[in-house]
Enzyme design. Structure first.
Site, PDB file in Angstrom:
ATOM      1  N   SER A 167      -7.929   3.792   0.027  1.00  0.00           N
ATOM      2  CA  SER A 167      -7.393   2.443   0.021  1.00  0.00           C
ATOM      3  C   SER A 167      -8.424   1.449   0.542  1.00  0.00           C
ATOM      4  O   SER A 167      -8.877   1.555   1.688  1.00  0.00           O
ATOM      5  CB  SER A 167      -6.140   2.369   0.898  1.00  0.00           C
ATOM      6  N   HIS A 185      -7.720   2.753  -4.546  1.00  0.00           N
ATOM      7  CA  HIS A 185      -6.360   2.249  -4.368  1.00  0.00           C
ATOM      8  C   HIS A 185      -6.439   0.806  -3.871  1.00  0.00           C
ATOM      9  O   HIS A 185      -7.026   0.537  -2.815  1.00  0.00           O
ATOM     10  CB  HIS A 185      -5.624   3.135  -3.352  1.00  0.00           C
ATOM     11  N   ASP A 212      -4.287  -2.464  -2.772  1.00  0.00           N
ATOM     12  CA  ASP A 212      -2.982  -2.958  -2.342  1.00  0.00           C
ATOM     13  C   ASP A 212      -2.884  -4.456  -2.576  1.00  0.00           C
ATOM     14  O   ASP A 212      -3.653  -5.236  -2.013  1.00  0.00           O
ATOM     15  CB  ASP A 212      -2.777  -2.662  -0.852  1.00  0.00           C
ATOM     16  N   MET A 219      -0.502  -7.586  -2.014  1.00  0.00           N
ATOM     17  CA  MET A 219       0.645  -8.025  -1.209  1.00  0.00           C
ATOM     18  C   MET A 219       0.771  -9.539  -1.301  1.00  0.00           C
ATOM     19  O   MET A 219      -0.228 -10.255  -1.291  1.00  0.00           O
ATOM     20  CB  MET A 219       0.463  -7.613   0.253  1.00  0.00           C
ATOM     21  N   HIS A 244      -1.407  -0.949  -6.370  1.00  0.00           N
ATOM     22  CA  HIS A 244      -0.096  -0.803  -5.739  1.00  0.00           C
ATOM     23  C   HIS A 244       0.429  -2.196  -5.452  1.00  0.00           C
ATOM     24  O   HIS A 244      -0.079  -2.887  -4.564  1.00  0.00           O
ATOM     25  CB  HIS A 244      -0.239   0.029  -4.463  1.00  0.00           C
ATOM     26  N   MET A 286       2.849  -4.586  -3.991  1.00  0.00           N
ATOM     27  CA  MET A 286       3.898  -4.829  -3.000  1.00  0.00           C
ATOM     28  C   MET A 286       4.260  -6.303  -3.084  1.00  0.00           C
ATOM     29  O   MET A 286       3.935  -7.113  -2.203  1.00  0.00           O
ATOM     30  CB  MET A 286       3.400  -4.423  -1.603  1.00  0.00           C
ATOM     31  N   MET A 328       6.312   6.282  -0.073  1.00  0.00           N
ATOM     32  CA  MET A 328       5.645   5.645   1.057  1.00  0.00           C
ATOM     33  C   MET A 328       5.902   6.445   2.329  1.00  0.00           C
ATOM     34  O   MET A 328       7.044   6.780   2.652  1.00  0.00           O
ATOM     35  CB  MET A 328       6.150   4.214   1.240  1.00  0.00           C
ATOM     36  N   GLY A 348       3.000  -2.729   3.974  1.00  0.00           N
ATOM     37  CA  GLY A 348       2.621  -4.043   4.486  1.00  0.00           C
ATOM     38  C   GLY A 348       1.341  -4.057   5.289  1.00  0.00           C
ATOM     39  O   GLY A 348       0.576  -5.007   5.226  1.00  0.00           O
ATOM     40  N   PHE A 349       1.088  -2.976   6.039  1.00  0.00           N
ATOM     41  CA  PHE A 349      -0.103  -2.967   6.888  1.00  0.00           C
ATOM     42  C   PHE A 349      -0.723  -1.568   6.897  1.00  0.00           C
ATOM     43  O   PHE A 349      -0.004  -0.568   6.868  1.00  0.00           O
ATOM     44  CB  PHE A 349       0.242  -3.377   8.323  1.00  0.00           C
ATOM     45  N   GLY A 350      -2.051  -1.515   6.977  1.00  0.00           N
ATOM     46  CA  GLY A 350      -2.738  -0.247   7.124  1.00  0.00           C
ATOM     47  C   GLY A 350      -2.739   0.198   8.576  1.00  0.00           C
ATOM     48  O   GLY A 350      -2.395  -0.553   9.492  1.00  0.00           O
ATOM     49  N   ASP A 387       1.365   7.642   0.471  1.00  0.00           N
ATOM     50  CA  ASP A 387       0.550   6.523   0.948  1.00  0.00           C
ATOM     51  C   ASP A 387       1.052   6.109   2.325  1.00  0.00           C
ATOM     52  O   ASP A 387       2.206   5.704   2.469  1.00  0.00           O
ATOM     53  CB  ASP A 387       0.662   5.362  -0.040  1.00  0.00           C
ATOM     54  N   SER A 396      -7.988   4.358   6.514  1.00  0.00           N
ATOM     55  CA  SER A 396      -8.887   4.536   7.651  1.00  0.00           C
ATOM     56  C   SER A 396      -9.424   5.963   7.733  1.00  0.00           C
ATOM     57  O   SER A 396     -10.506   6.185   8.284  1.00  0.00           O
ATOM     58  CB  SER A 396      -8.167   4.160   8.953  1.00  0.00           C
TER      59      SER A 396
END
Length: 220
Positions: free
Chosen positions: A6, A29, A31, A33, A62, A64, A133, A138-140, A171, A194
């Site tokens: 990601s 990947h 994201d 948002m 992805h 969101m 999920m 919303g957040f890594g 994920d 991470s």
């Protein structure tokens, strides 16, 4: 067993370099948002189009976002090879999945941790992948939710009943410490942020995660 790093955990000032660092991965990947469906704002179609021009691996988007019925096909048309939308946000998930496929991408739907899979099992013939999920979207950097492995097993069993080749993606909090239980439960596509970009060598982290998943692969 596929690894999809990601870029949410990458250096946004050097995304071309960060993509090249994961050239041995299966996917990148991305994201998307919108600060409506989830309480965070990342990037949109113009940035994805730029990433597509330089990515050495296929891009897995992805979404969101609210109203994916309207927006999701555009990501496929731009060249993303896989586009995932959230069933919680889609008014017509069948039409959306078909539009994504018609534009040349793999279609997938995602379910949040609090969303049951069973009401959406009938969508399996319309998609190429289901994303379970393992954190709240919303957040890594969030902690892995091991209780979602029951849902992964449920999806794996449903895929077996329906036939066809539908991938199962996880994920959120996926790392060397958690990927084995994901693989054992039946996942075969692993999003890691991470756990890849937080390591000294992103490429080595990809290889390590893939090897761990292969060793614990769910029996077909």
């Amino acid at each position: 067993m596929q690894i999809s790093p990601s870029i949410l955990s990458a250096d946004f000032a050097n995304l071309e370099r960060e993509l090249k660092a994961i050239a041995n991965a299966d996917w990148a990947h991305v994201d998307v948002m919108d600060n409506h469906f989830v309480p965070n704002l990342t990037l949109g179609l113009p940035v994805v189009e730029a990433l597509l021009r330089v990515s050495p691996v296929p891009v897995d988007c992805h979404l969101m976002i609210d109203d994916p019925d309207r927006w999701a096909p555009g990501y496929a048309e731009a060249g993303a090879r896989s586009v995932t939308f959230h069933v919680e946000a889609a008014a017509d998930p069948v039409a959306t999945a078909r539009a994504i496929r018609s534009a040349g991408a793999r279609a997938a739907f995602a379910v949040k941790p609090g969303t049951a899979f069973a009401p959406y099992e009938d969508l399996l013939p319309e998609v190429d992948m289901v994303l379970v999920m393992t954190v709240e979207p919303g957040f890594g950097g969030q902690s892995f939710m091991a209780d979602q492995m029951a849902k992964v097993r449920q999806v794996r069993e449903a895929v077996g009943r329906h036939g066809g080749e539908v991938w199962i993606q996880v994920d959120g909090g996926v790392s060397a410490a958690t990927i084995e239980q994901c693989a054992e439960a039946g996942a075969d596509v692993f999003v890691a942020g991470s756990a890849v970009y937080g390591q000294e060598s992103a490429a080595s982290a990809v290889d390590e995660l893939r090897a761990l998943a292969e060793r614990h692969r769910h029996p077909a």
